[in-house]
Design an enzyme around this catalytic site. Structure first.
Site, PDB file in Angstrom:
ATOM      1  N   CYS A   1      16.309  -1.448   0.882  1.00 24.06           N
ATOM      2  CA  CYS A   1      15.021  -2.129   0.855  1.00 24.06           C
ATOM      3  C   CYS A   1      13.940  -1.128   1.207  1.00 24.06           C
ATOM      4  O   CYS A   1      13.991  -0.535   2.288  1.00 24.06           O
ATOM      5  CB  CYS A   1      14.995  -3.293   1.842  1.00 24.06           C
TER       6      CYS A   1
ATOM      7  N   ASP B   1      17.553  -4.533  -7.444  1.00 22.67           N
ATOM      8  CA  ASP B   1      17.602  -4.194  -6.022  1.00 22.67           C
ATOM      9  C   ASP B   1      18.203  -2.812  -5.811  1.00 22.67           C
ATOM     10  O   ASP B   1      17.840  -2.096  -4.880  1.00 22.67           O
ATOM     11  CB  ASP B   1      18.426  -5.256  -5.283  1.00 22.67           C
TER      12      ASP B   1
END
Length: 321
Positions: free
Chosen positions: A254, A29
Site C-alpha cells: 500500500c 493492488d
C-alpha cells in the site's frame, strides 16, 4: 510451465467451503506499489494470462487521480484493451463521482470503493474523515446500483493501524456496516499491514454477522507481513468465507502505509486450497508461469514461496531430460 505434479496430495478437512472464488488483485493492488511504471501492453498481457490460468475475477485498474497513483495512470488506455478477454469479471477501483464518470465511459460493470476503519488512514489515503469518505461514496454506489452494476466495498486497517495501533472490533463493524448500508454487494476486509491472527479474524467475522453482515457477502484480503496470511485465510474459510483476495506472485502493498508488505500470493493460496480439495478453477502451473513471466519484466524474482519452489522443480526437470 507444465509438470506432472502429484503434489500436494488432496486431503480434505471438514467444515470448509467446497469452492473458493479468488479475487485476483495483482494487476491493480500488486502493480500500484511498483517503483517503476509497468508498460500498458505488459499489464494487458498479464491480465490475459491470469484469465488463461483460470482466474474469473481480475481487478483491472483504478480510476483514482493519476497524481496519487501514477502507476495506474493508464486506466483509459488499458481497459479497452481487455474487451476480448471473455467471461471474466474486471472490477475497477472508483474513489468518487469523477472516477465513476471515467469508469462508466469505458463500460465498466463492476466497481469498488475503498474506505478505512481508522481516522488516520482515512485522512492519509482519502484526505477525509471516515464519515466524510462514506458521504463521498454514497452517490457513487447509488449511481452504480441504479445502473445494475456490482459494487464491492474495501475496508482497510481492519486489524491494526501503523499510527493508531490496535483497532477496536466494534469500530470496524460500525464502518463495515455503514459501507454495506450504502448498497455494496460485497465487503472485503483488509489486513493492510498484515498484523491479524486467526482468533482476531474469527472474532471480527462473528461480530460482523451479529451486526447484520452475512458471511456470504464477505471477502478477506490479507497481507503476509508476519507470515500469517494463509493461517488467517484458513480461519476465515472455517467460518464459511468463500471469497479470498490474492495477488499473483505475492506482489503489492500500500503506497500510503509503508509497513504494508506484499499481499497473499495467489499461488500459495491455490497450493493450500488444492491440498484441501477446494475447487478454484485455477491451473497452478499456468499461474506460476505467469508470475515468472511478470517477474522477468519487473527485474526481480517473485516473493511467492510456491512460485519459487515450482520454478526450481521445473528447471531441475528440464536439466534432467
Amino acid at each position: 510451465m507444465t509438470t506432472d505434479r502429484t503434489l500436494p496430495m488432496t486431503v480434505a478437512a471438514p467444515g470448509l467451503p467446497a469452492r473458493v472464488r479468488i479475487h485476483e488483485v495483482g494487476a491493480r493492488d500488486g502493480l500500484q506499489n511498483e517503483k517503476a511504471v509497468v508498460p500498458t501492453e505488459v499489464k494487458a498481457e498479464f491480465i490475459r494470462r491470469l484469465a488463461v490460468a483460470g482466474l474469473t475475477t481480475i481487478e483491472a485498474t483504478s480510476f483514482v487521480h493519476p497524481k496519487w497513483v501514477p502507476q495506474l495512470a493508464d486506466a483509459e488506455q488499458l481497459f479497452p484493451m481487455l474487451g476480448d478477454i471473455g467471461d471474466v469479471a474486471l472490477p475497477v477501483l472508483v474513489p468518487n463521482e469523477r472516477g465513476m464518470d471515467r469508469a462508466l465511459a469505458l463500460g465498466a460493470r463492476r466497481i469498488a470503493v475503498f474506505g478505512s476503519a481508522t481516522e488516520t488512514f482515512a485522512a492519509r489515503n482519502l484526505n477525509r474523515t471516515i464519515d466524510e469518505s462514506l458521504a463521498m461514496f454514497e452517490p457513487v454506489v447509488a449511481r452504480a446500483k441504479a445502473d445494475g452494476m456490482h459494487v464491492r466495498g474495501y475496508l482497510s486497517m481492519c486489524f491494526g493501524d501503523p499510527w493508531e495501533g490496535p483497532v477496536p472490533v466494534p469500530q470496524v463493524v460500525r464502518v463495515a456496516k455503514a459501507l454495506m448500508d450504502l448498497g455494496c454487494d460485497e465487503l472485503s476486509l483488509g489486513d493492510t499491514i498484515g498484523v491479524a491472527t486467526p482468533g482476531h479474524v474469527q472474532t471480527l467475522l462473528h461480530r460482523l454477522n451479529e451486526g447484520g453482515v452475512p458471511t456470504d457477502t464477505i471477502g478477506v484480503h490479507f497481507h503476509d507481513t508476519y507470515g500469517q496470511a494463509l493461517s488467517n485465510t484458513l480461519a476465515a474459510l472455517q467460518h464459511g468465507v468463500s471469497t479470498v483476495d490474492a495477488s499473483a506472485g505475492g506482489l503489492g502493498g500500500c503506497p500510503y502505509a509503508k509497513s504494508a508488505t506484499g499481499n497473499l500470493a495467489t499461488e500459495d493460496l491455490v497450493w493450500m486450497l488444492d491440498g484441501l480439495g477446494i475447487e478454484t478453477g485455477v491451473d497452478l502451473d499456468e499461474l506460476t508461469a505467469t508470475s515468472v513471466w511478470l517477474a522477468g519484466h519487473l527485474g526481480r524474482p517473485s516473493p511467492s514461496r510456491t512460485v519459487r519452489a515450482l520454478s526450481v522443480q521445473h528447471t531441475q526437470s528440464h536439466k534432467e531430460q
